[in-house]
Motif scaffolding. Structure first.
Motif, PDB file in Angstrom:
ATOM      1  N   ALA A 137      66.078  40.240  66.477  1.00  0.00           N
ATOM      2  CA  ALA A 137      64.582  40.714  66.414  1.00  0.00           C
ATOM      3  C   ALA A 137      64.144  41.308  67.920  1.00  0.00           C
ATOM      4  O   ALA A 137      63.493  42.271  67.855  1.00  0.00           O
ATOM      5  CB  ALA A 137      63.780  39.464  66.245  1.00  0.00           C
ATOM      6  N   MET A 138      64.638  40.769  68.966  1.00  0.00           N
ATOM      7  CA  MET A 138      64.370  41.033  70.306  1.00  0.00           C
ATOM      8  C   MET A 138      65.106  42.430  70.521  1.00  0.00           C
ATOM      9  O   MET A 138      64.415  43.296  71.155  1.00  0.00           O
ATOM     10  CB  MET A 138      64.809  39.970  71.411  1.00  0.00           C
ATOM     11  N   GLU A 139      66.160  42.572  70.015  1.00  0.00           N
ATOM     12  CA  GLU A 139      66.824  43.880  70.030  1.00  0.00           C
ATOM     13  C   GLU A 139      66.161  44.913  69.455  1.00  0.00           C
ATOM     14  O   GLU A 139      65.773  46.006  69.805  1.00  0.00           O
ATOM     15  CB  GLU A 139      68.328  43.727  69.493  1.00  0.00           C
ATOM     16  N   LEU A 140      65.674  44.669  68.271  1.00  0.00           N
ATOM     17  CA  LEU A 140      64.815  45.707  67.505  1.00  0.00           C
ATOM     18  C   LEU A 140      63.489  45.726  68.211  1.00  0.00           C
ATOM     19  O   LEU A 140      63.054  47.046  68.245  1.00  0.00           O
ATOM     20  CB  LEU A 140      64.415  45.183  65.926  1.00  0.00           C
ATOM     21  N   LEU A 141      62.855  44.962  68.661  1.00  0.00           N
ATOM     22  CA  LEU A 141      61.599  45.024  69.605  1.00  0.00           C
ATOM     23  C   LEU A 141      61.694  45.917  70.598  1.00  0.00           C
ATOM     24  O   LEU A 141      60.751  46.871  70.852  1.00  0.00           O
ATOM     25  CB  LEU A 141      60.766  43.690  69.903  1.00  0.00           C
ATOM     26  N   ALA A 142      62.584  45.846  71.264  1.00  0.00           N
ATOM     27  CA  ALA A 142      63.253  46.618  72.304  1.00  0.00           C
ATOM     28  C   ALA A 142      63.232  48.178  71.761  1.00  0.00           C
ATOM     29  O   ALA A 142      62.824  48.858  72.596  1.00  0.00           O
ATOM     30  CB  ALA A 142      64.486  45.959  73.182  1.00  0.00           C
ATOM     31  N   ARG A 143      63.712  48.141  70.733  1.00  0.00           N
ATOM     32  CA  ARG A 143      64.321  49.734  69.972  1.00  0.00           C
ATOM     33  C   ARG A 143      62.649  50.414  69.771  1.00  0.00           C
ATOM     34  O   ARG A 143      62.845  51.698  69.786  1.00  0.00           O
ATOM     35  CB  ARG A 143      65.153  49.367  68.935  1.00  0.00           C
ATOM     36  N   VAL A 144      61.760  49.598  69.308  1.00  0.00           N
ATOM     37  CA  VAL A 144      60.582  50.087  69.024  1.00  0.00           C
ATOM     38  C   VAL A 144      59.571  50.196  70.293  1.00  0.00           C
ATOM     39  O   VAL A 144      58.340  50.202  69.895  1.00  0.00           O
ATOM     40  CB  VAL A 144      59.883  49.705  67.717  1.00  0.00           C
ATOM     41  N   GLY A 145      59.962  49.674  71.246  1.00  0.00           N
ATOM     42  CA  GLY A 145      58.987  49.873  72.422  1.00  0.00           C
ATOM     43  C   GLY A 145      58.057  48.420  72.491  1.00  0.00           C
ATOM     44  O   GLY A 145      57.104  48.651  73.144  1.00  0.00           O
ATOM     45  N   LEU A 146      58.277  47.546  71.761  1.00  0.00           N
ATOM     46  CA  LEU A 146      57.443  46.270  71.850  1.00  0.00           C
ATOM     47  C   LEU A 146      58.026  44.904  72.405  1.00  0.00           C
ATOM     48  O   LEU A 146      57.534  44.061  72.065  1.00  0.00           O
ATOM     49  CB  LEU A 146      57.176  46.029  70.432  1.00  0.00           C
ATOM     50  N   ALA A 147      58.937  45.067  73.321  1.00  0.00           N
ATOM     51  CA  ALA A 147      59.663  43.719  73.834  1.00  0.00           C
ATOM     52  C   ALA A 147      58.664  42.855  74.127  1.00  0.00           C
ATOM     53  O   ALA A 147      58.686  41.561  74.140  1.00  0.00           O
ATOM     54  CB  ALA A 147      60.865  44.107  74.580  1.00  0.00           C
ATOM     55  N   GLU A 148      57.891  43.404  75.013  1.00  0.00           N
ATOM     56  CA  GLU A 148      56.827  42.288  75.653  1.00  0.00           C
ATOM     57  C   GLU A 148      55.752  41.766  74.639  1.00  0.00           C
ATOM     58  O   GLU A 148      54.990  41.018  75.309  1.00  0.00           O
ATOM     59  CB  GLU A 148      56.293  43.216  76.959  1.00  0.00           C
ATOM     60  N   LYS A 149      55.714  42.467  73.472  1.00  0.00           N
ATOM     61  CA  LYS A 149      54.684  41.785  72.522  1.00  0.00           C
ATOM     62  C   LYS A 149      55.223  40.669  71.657  1.00  0.00           C
ATOM     63  O   LYS A 149      54.637  40.449  70.637  1.00  0.00           O
ATOM     64  CB  LYS A 149      54.175  43.003  71.719  1.00  0.00           C
ATOM     65  N   ALA A 150      56.663  40.368  71.989  1.00  0.00           N
ATOM     66  CA  ALA A 150      57.178  39.250  71.025  1.00  0.00           C
ATOM     67  C   ALA A 150      56.313  38.292  70.464  1.00  0.00           C
ATOM     68  O   ALA A 150      56.263  37.732  69.440  1.00  0.00           O
ATOM     69  CB  ALA A 150      58.484  38.997  71.383  1.00  0.00           C
ATOM     70  N   HIS A 151      55.615  37.963  71.352  1.00  0.00           N
ATOM     71  CA  HIS A 151      54.982  36.474  71.350  1.00  0.00           C
ATOM     72  C   HIS A 151      53.371  36.574  70.962  1.00  0.00           C
ATOM     73  O   HIS A 151      52.561  35.741  70.786  1.00  0.00           O
ATOM     74  CB  HIS A 151      54.987  35.523  72.633  1.00  0.00           C
ATOM     75  N   ALA A 152      52.951  37.818  70.946  1.00  0.00           N
ATOM     76  CA  ALA A 152      51.629  38.437  70.407  1.00  0.00           C
ATOM     77  C   ALA A 152      51.367  38.204  69.013  1.00  0.00           C
ATOM     78  O   ALA A 152      52.233  38.176  68.281  1.00  0.00           O
ATOM     79  CB  ALA A 152      51.188  39.587  71.073  1.00  0.00           C
ATOM     80  N   TYR A 153      50.125  37.962  68.726  1.00  0.00           N
ATOM     81  CA  TYR A 153      49.708  37.767  67.115  1.00  0.00           C
ATOM     82  C   TYR A 153      49.279  39.392  66.878  1.00  0.00           C
ATOM     83  O   TYR A 153      48.654  40.109  67.749  1.00  0.00           O
ATOM     84  CB  TYR A 153      48.694  36.865  66.936  1.00  0.00           C
ATOM     85  N   PRO A 154      49.429  39.567  65.621  1.00  0.00           N
ATOM     86  CA  PRO A 154      48.963  40.929  65.247  1.00  0.00           C
ATOM     87  C   PRO A 154      47.852  41.673  65.611  1.00  0.00           C
ATOM     88  O   PRO A 154      47.707  42.607  65.944  1.00  0.00           O
ATOM     89  CB  PRO A 154      49.304  41.071  63.739  1.00  0.00           C
ATOM     90  N   MET A 155      46.942  40.622  65.645  1.00  0.00           N
ATOM     91  CA  MET A 155      45.408  40.910  65.731  1.00  0.00           C
ATOM     92  C   MET A 155      45.206  41.354  67.186  1.00  0.00           C
ATOM     93  O   MET A 155      44.248  42.134  67.335  1.00  0.00           O
ATOM     94  CB  MET A 155      44.803  39.685  65.680  1.00  0.00           C
ATOM     95  N   LYS A 156      46.155  40.968  68.222  1.00  0.00           N
ATOM     96  CA  LYS A 156      45.884  41.543  69.491  1.00  0.00           C
ATOM     97  C   LYS A 156      46.563  42.846  69.806  1.00  0.00           C
ATOM     98  O   LYS A 156      46.638  43.368  70.972  1.00  0.00           O
ATOM     99  CB  LYS A 156      46.331  40.235  70.596  1.00  0.00           C
ATOM    100  N   LEU A 157      47.237  43.511  68.592  1.00  0.00           N
ATOM    101  CA  LEU A 157      48.017  44.641  68.988  1.00  0.00           C
ATOM    102  C   LEU A 157      47.248  45.778  68.362  1.00  0.00           C
ATOM    103  O   LEU A 157      46.352  45.946  67.475  1.00  0.00           O
ATOM    104  CB  LEU A 157      49.261  44.583  68.235  1.00  0.00           C
ATOM    105  N   SER A 158      47.500  47.032  69.104  1.00  0.00           N
ATOM    106  CA  SER A 158      46.835  48.295  68.554  1.00  0.00           C
ATOM    107  C   SER A 158      47.295  48.566  67.159  1.00  0.00           C
ATOM    108  O   SER A 158      48.569  48.045  66.665  1.00  0.00           O
ATOM    109  CB  SER A 158      47.085  49.449  69.451  1.00  0.00           C
ATOM    110  N   GLY A 159      46.938  49.483  66.146  1.00  0.00           N
ATOM    111  CA  GLY A 159      47.548  49.822  64.779  1.00  0.00           C
ATOM    112  C   GLY A 159      48.901  50.366  65.185  1.00  0.00           C
ATOM    113  O   GLY A 159      49.932  50.272  64.253  1.00  0.00           O
ATOM    114  N   GLY A 160      49.109  51.240  66.122  1.00  0.00           N
ATOM    115  CA  GLY A 160      50.507  51.883  66.383  1.00  0.00           C
ATOM    116  C   GLY A 160      51.468  50.538  66.751  1.00  0.00           C
ATOM    117  O   GLY A 160      52.629  50.564  66.070  1.00  0.00           O
ATOM    118  N   GLN A 161      50.864  49.717  67.516  1.00  0.00           N
ATOM    119  CA  GLN A 161      51.942  48.546  67.844  1.00  0.00           C
ATOM    120  C   GLN A 161      52.212  47.772  66.712  1.00  0.00           C
ATOM    121  O   GLN A 161      53.270  47.388  66.439  1.00  0.00           O
ATOM    122  CB  GLN A 161      51.506  47.781  68.960  1.00  0.00           C
TER     123      GLN A 161
END
Ligand SMILES: Nc1ncnc2c1ncn2[C@@H]1O[C@H](COP(=O)(O)OP(=O)(O)OP(=O)(O)O)[C@@H](O)[C@H]1O
Ligand SMILES: [Mg+2]
Length: 256
Positions: free
Chosen positions: A133-157
């Motif tokens: 999962a961490m590898e995939l998150l890095a691939r989609v540019g979201l490594a630093e959001k791993a522990h965030a809840y979806p509500m705190k993310l932009s639509g694109g994220q």
């Protein structure tokens, strides 16, 4: 000429909602590694076709194969007999789908969203699933959001997280149903870039989209659906170049 079998093979697929026929003899093949975009007016059956491939809907006539598997049915003496739930789950396991509305679980962090199915369905250990999962998150540019809840993310994220979640199941086929139509123009680009990168890795993909520039750039083939039927299909150059069919011209003129 390639001798390998197509990954997706739809043969005269019919689908009714009650008395309303929404897929009318849809035949389409998608080769391994191919990217096919489906365009067409609202209500033409684009989502329904993808949903049949992923068994969120059932088709009633025709045959729909992904790899060697006849989707949703077993054929017995030429008749279609519905599979049971366990068989359906097994068939769906290697098909990833990304929706317009992201469909993340709100009560889970991004990382938890991604590791859930690999642990529960594929039986991966938490460590193994987390590393992937961490590898995939890095691939989609979201490594630093791993522990965030979806509500705190932009639509694109959120959409990039949903793509990572689908990829975590090691799909052999990815289906995208208007993945950017709920996004604003700024975040649309970042999601299209992720999908474009995925296309370059050789992932087989079917993408329903209204983004014509993107479809033209990323697709090996484009399919125009109208009224439950494939009206036209071909490589992007033929599609957008000279000699368009009057139908295609008419459709393109409605979205430019
Ligand atoms: N669950 C359902 N029950 C009844 N009819 C449905 C259902 N889902 C879709 N339809 C109908 O099936 C037809 C095809 O719908 P579908 O959602 O596949 O179109 P679409 O090409 O994806 O359109 P859009 O571009 O607006 O997303 C439409 O006439 C729609 O009203
Ligand atoms: Mg749709």
């Amino acid at each position: 000429m390639s001798t390998s079998k197509p990954l997706v093979r739809a043969e005269k697929v019919d689908k009714w909602f009650g008395r309303h026929q929404v897929l009318k003899g849809v035949s389409l093949t998608v080769e391994k590694g191919e990217v096919v975009s489906i365009i067409g007016p609202s209500g033409s059956g684009k989502s329904t076709f993808l949903r049949c491939v992923n068994q969120l809907e059932t088709y009633q006539e025709g045959r729909l194969y992904v790899g060697d598997q006849l989707i949703g049915y077993e054929e017995q003496n030429g008749r279609l007999v519905a599979l049971n739930n366990r068989q359906i789950v097994a068939q769906r396991r290697h098909i990833g789908m990304v929706f317009q509305q992201f469909n993340l679980f709100w009560h889970m962090t991004v990382l938890e969203n991604i590791v859930e199915a690999p642990i529960m369905v594929l039986g991966q250990s938490r460590e193994q699933a987390t590393a992937k999962a961490m590898e995939l998150l890095a691939r989609v540019g979201l490594a630093e959001k791993a522990h965030a809840y979806p509500m705190k993310l932009s639509g694109g994220q959120q959409q990039r997280a949903a793509i990572a979640r689908a990829l975590a199941m090691n799909p052999e086929l990815m289906l995208f149903d208007e993945p950017t139509s709920a996004l604003d123009p700024e975040t649309t680009g970042e999601v299209l870039a992720v999908i474009g990168e995925l296309a370059k890795t050789g992932m087989t993909m079917i993408i329903v989209t209204h983004e014509m520039g993107f479809a033209r750039q990323v697709s090996d083939r484009i399919v125009l659906m109208e009224d439950g039927m494939i009206q036209h299909e071909g490589p992007p150059e033929a599609f957008f170049g000279e000699g368009q069919s009057p139908r295609l011209k008419a459709f393109l003129s409605t979205i430019h």
